[in-house]
Write a protein that holds these residues in place. Sequence first.
Motif, PDB file in Angstrom:
ATOM      1  N   ALA B 129       0.685  -1.218  -0.004  1.00 34.84           N
ATOM      2  CA  ALA B 129       0.259  -0.188   0.052  1.00 34.84           C
ATOM      3  C   ALA B 129       0.823   1.224   0.069  1.00 34.84           C
ATOM      4  O   ALA B 129       0.732   2.178  -0.711  1.00 34.84           O
ATOM      5  CB  ALA B 129      -1.012   0.154   1.152  1.00 34.84           C
ATOM      6  N   TRP B 130       1.926   1.081   0.740  1.00 38.39           N
ATOM      7  CA  TRP B 130       2.826   2.338   0.582  1.00 38.39           C
ATOM      8  C   TRP B 130       3.663   2.628  -0.420  1.00 38.39           C
ATOM      9  O   TRP B 130       3.577   3.725  -1.121  1.00 38.39           O
ATOM     10  CB  TRP B 130       3.962   2.238   1.792  1.00 38.39           C
ATOM     11  CG  TRP B 130       4.821   3.229   1.978  1.00 38.39           C
ATOM     12  CD1 TRP B 130       4.749   4.249   2.756  1.00 38.39           C
ATOM     13  CD2 TRP B 130       6.098   3.590   1.257  1.00 38.39           C
ATOM     14  NE1 TRP B 130       5.680   5.271   2.756  1.00 38.39           N
ATOM     15  CE2 TRP B 130       6.561   4.694   1.692  1.00 38.39           C
ATOM     16  CE3 TRP B 130       6.750   2.679   0.363  1.00 38.39           C
ATOM     17  CZ2 TRP B 130       7.827   5.315   1.082  1.00 38.39           C
ATOM     18  CZ3 TRP B 130       7.887   3.085  -0.179  1.00 38.39           C
ATOM     19  CH2 TRP B 130       8.399   4.360   0.273  1.00 38.39           C
ATOM     20  N   GLU B 131       3.953   1.533  -1.383  1.00 35.14           N
ATOM     21  CA  GLU B 131       4.395   1.526  -2.271  1.00 35.14           C
ATOM     22  C   GLU B 131       3.511   2.372  -3.289  1.00 35.14           C
ATOM     23  O   GLU B 131       3.881   3.029  -4.273  1.00 35.14           O
ATOM     24  CB  GLU B 131       4.938   0.237  -2.896  1.00 35.14           C
ATOM     25  CG  GLU B 131       5.668  -0.118  -4.167  1.00 35.14           C
ATOM     26  CD  GLU B 131       7.115  -0.131  -4.122  1.00 35.14           C
ATOM     27  OE1 GLU B 131       7.541   0.185  -3.037  1.00 35.14           O
ATOM     28  OE2 GLU B 131       7.803  -0.588  -4.720  1.00 35.14           O
ATOM     29  N   TRP B 132       2.305   1.707  -3.357  1.00 38.37           N
ATOM     30  CA  TRP B 132       1.180   2.472  -4.528  1.00 38.37           C
ATOM     31  C   TRP B 132       1.049   3.806  -4.143  1.00 38.37           C
ATOM     32  O   TRP B 132       1.249   4.560  -4.911  1.00 38.37           O
ATOM     33  CB  TRP B 132      -0.255   1.810  -4.110  1.00 38.37           C
ATOM     34  CG  TRP B 132      -0.134   0.317  -4.898  1.00 38.37           C
ATOM     35  CD1 TRP B 132       0.475  -0.581  -5.251  1.00 38.37           C
ATOM     36  CD2 TRP B 132      -1.253   0.254  -5.713  1.00 38.37           C
ATOM     37  NE1 TRP B 132       0.035  -1.521  -5.889  1.00 38.37           N
ATOM     38  CE2 TRP B 132      -1.169  -1.218  -6.308  1.00 38.37           C
ATOM     39  CE3 TRP B 132      -2.498   0.753  -5.790  1.00 38.37           C
ATOM     40  CZ2 TRP B 132      -2.403  -1.821  -7.087  1.00 38.37           C
ATOM     41  CZ3 TRP B 132      -3.715   0.161  -6.597  1.00 38.37           C
ATOM     42  CH2 TRP B 132      -3.485  -1.164  -7.226  1.00 38.37           C
ATOM     43  N   SER B 133       0.930   4.242  -3.102  1.00 35.79           N
ATOM     44  CA  SER B 133       0.550   5.692  -2.524  1.00 35.79           C
ATOM     45  C   SER B 133       1.827   6.542  -2.914  1.00 35.79           C
ATOM     46  O   SER B 133       1.779   7.634  -3.584  1.00 35.79           O
ATOM     47  CB  SER B 133       0.336   5.811  -0.948  1.00 35.79           C
ATOM     48  OG  SER B 133       1.355   5.868  -0.331  1.00 35.79           O
ATOM     49  N   THR B 134       3.194   6.051  -2.627  1.00 33.49           N
ATOM     50  CA  THR B 134       4.218   6.827  -3.285  1.00 33.49           C
ATOM     51  C   THR B 134       4.251   7.068  -4.889  1.00 33.49           C
ATOM     52  O   THR B 134       4.460   8.011  -5.130  1.00 33.49           O
ATOM     53  CB  THR B 134       5.479   5.989  -2.815  1.00 33.49           C
ATOM     54  OG1 THR B 134       5.359   5.639  -1.373  1.00 33.49           O
ATOM     55  CG2 THR B 134       6.677   6.926  -3.054  1.00 33.49           C
ATOM     56  N   PHE B 135       4.079   5.888  -5.329  1.00 38.35           N
ATOM     57  CA  PHE B 135       3.919   5.864  -7.020  1.00 38.35           C
ATOM     58  C   PHE B 135       2.695   6.726  -7.575  1.00 38.35           C
ATOM     59  O   PHE B 135       3.054   7.479  -8.346  1.00 38.35           O
ATOM     60  CB  PHE B 135       3.628   4.123  -7.351  1.00 38.35           C
ATOM     61  CG  PHE B 135       3.766   4.120  -8.879  1.00 38.35           C
ATOM     62  CD1 PHE B 135       4.947   4.038  -9.543  1.00 38.35           C
ATOM     63  CD2 PHE B 135       2.322   4.009  -9.609  1.00 38.35           C
ATOM     64  CE1 PHE B 135       4.740   3.791 -10.736  1.00 38.35           C
ATOM     65  CE2 PHE B 135       2.461   3.967 -10.907  1.00 38.35           C
ATOM     66  CZ  PHE B 135       3.603   3.836 -11.453  1.00 38.35           C
ATOM     67  N   ILE B 136       1.655   6.586  -6.707  1.00 37.77           N
ATOM     68  CA  ILE B 136       0.438   7.596  -7.091  1.00 37.77           C
ATOM     69  C   ILE B 136       0.708   8.958  -7.024  1.00 37.77           C
ATOM     70  O   ILE B 136       0.532   9.947  -7.950  1.00 37.77           O
ATOM     71  CB  ILE B 136      -0.879   7.065  -6.440  1.00 37.77           C
ATOM     72  CG1 ILE B 136      -1.233   5.742  -6.958  1.00 37.77           C
ATOM     73  CG2 ILE B 136      -1.837   8.019  -6.829  1.00 37.77           C
ATOM     74  CD1 ILE B 136      -2.302   5.105  -6.187  1.00 37.77           C
ATOM     75  N   ARG B 137       1.507   9.397  -5.840  1.00 35.31           N
ATOM     76  CA  ARG B 137       1.488  10.612  -5.543  1.00 35.31           C
ATOM     77  C   ARG B 137       2.753  11.321  -6.394  1.00 35.31           C
ATOM     78  O   ARG B 137       2.702  12.571  -6.965  1.00 35.31           O
ATOM     79  CB  ARG B 137       2.155  10.886  -4.002  1.00 35.31           C
ATOM     80  CG  ARG B 137       1.932  12.306  -3.555  1.00 35.31           C
ATOM     81  CD  ARG B 137       2.396  12.462  -2.222  1.00 35.31           C
ATOM     82  NE  ARG B 137       1.872  11.568  -1.324  1.00 35.31           N
ATOM     83  CZ  ARG B 137       2.565  10.528  -0.614  1.00 35.31           C
ATOM     84  NH1 ARG B 137       3.904  10.707  -0.770  1.00 35.31           N
ATOM     85  NH2 ARG B 137       2.260   9.606   0.374  1.00 35.31           N
ATOM     86  N   GLY B 138       3.677  10.537  -6.753  1.00 37.05           N
ATOM     87  CA  GLY B 138       4.755  10.940  -7.468  1.00 37.05           C
ATOM     88  C   GLY B 138       5.791  11.703  -7.022  1.00 37.05           C
ATOM     89  O   GLY B 138       5.689  12.090  -5.727  1.00 37.05           O
TER      90      GLY B 138
END
Lengths: 127, 324
Positions: B129-138
């Motif tokens: 989930a952390w990986e996703w949120s980092t990726f989505i935020r850019g």
Amino acid sequence: MAHAHKLEIFRGLLKFKTNVQKIWAVLVFLTIVTTIEVALGIIKPQALTHSHFLGMKVLNWIFITLTLVKAYYIAWDFMHLRDEKNSLRRAIVWTPIFLVLYLIFILLFEADYIYNVFKFGFVKWNF
Amino acid sequence: MDSTVTTATNESVWGGGNQPLGASYGKLMMWFFLVSDALTFSGFLASYGFSRFKFIETWPIAELVFTHVPFFHGDYPLYYVAFMTFILIMSSVTMVLAVDAGHKMQQTRVIWYLFLTIIGGAIFVGSQAWEWSTFIRGDYGALETKGGRILQFVKADTGERAALADFAKNIPSEREDLQRDKGLWFQSEGYLTSRSVDEVVEGFVANPNILIRTETINDDNHKTVLTREESLKRIKDAAHVVEGANLIHNEYGSRLFADFFFFITGFHGFHVFSGVMINIIIFFNVILGTYERRGHYEMVEKIGLYWHFVDLVWVFVFTFFYLV
């Protein structure tokens, strides 16, 4: 249920007294392989990224090989395929391998064809 | 006689109870499910390979995309995924130890090992989930051209990435929000980027230290950095500002990369999540003594197979998304 465990890995090179010992040894082995992969991924040695084999970087072939090695030990020792009957093991392992190899073959060939169309055909996409 | 034919001397083979493969019905069905699931994942990964080979010269380089580690600033590619991989392998080990303890009918040890497995799975899903949120935020932001190509920015003197906020001009302008009472019922304001295209372009022209990095991979396996003159020419194509990644825009490069990232790691993360849920159910069953009364712990073995399979898939996802 397979109660009798085969307690040797690396074709009998390492033998263990108990199943638990074998599990920990496999963990150590998998950790070493992962560490090698990550180290190679960070360093990216020039010799391996600039040499090619069958159209792909040697480094990528190493990654794929190490992955298959890891997959083998996960399936054979964690999922105890090593202790199952040959017939079960073959049914489970060779069916997907055959289908997936075929799928990869056709998809990657097709993709390479499209790549060439984009590169040499009269298509402008990189603008 | 280790073949497919049953060796039982039972006269009526139609009566059931034969196990030619030496595995119980439940275990066999779990294996069949795993084989079909493996084919699903292979389909995903093979189509990822298809898209990648199609755009082999412009595909994003994973170490330039996944560079963050929680609580640390700086550029640390691969470390966090390596940690996630290790966590998952570790939880696979505790699971196989639980299965082993189950064979020996040691209830307490099964409970503890299953508990550790659940913890490992939860850490993995959380990391995902952390990986996703980092990726989505850019992180740095980029421009997208009319053709859908991504232009990223680097500093000419240091070669480091330049964030949009580092050089974009602040041009005061007025815009009217789309209110619900105007327009049609399904229309809404949508997502706004922190800078407009004009602000980024003006700031870029005014700042000679900023260069454009294109998606094209050069012979040294780096993304091509344009000269200042080429950059000034290229920036005219800019059409959108992109910050972060979603299914339509992706500041890291090809949008297909983001699509496949969401689908493949999402599908895998969903497997891990359901695995944790199933593990919790079985965990309580073990505590209640269900399998003690049943006389065997085959259920633990079956969910063990599923759990190892999730680990097995991750080994491949790790290779094809992060390493190759």
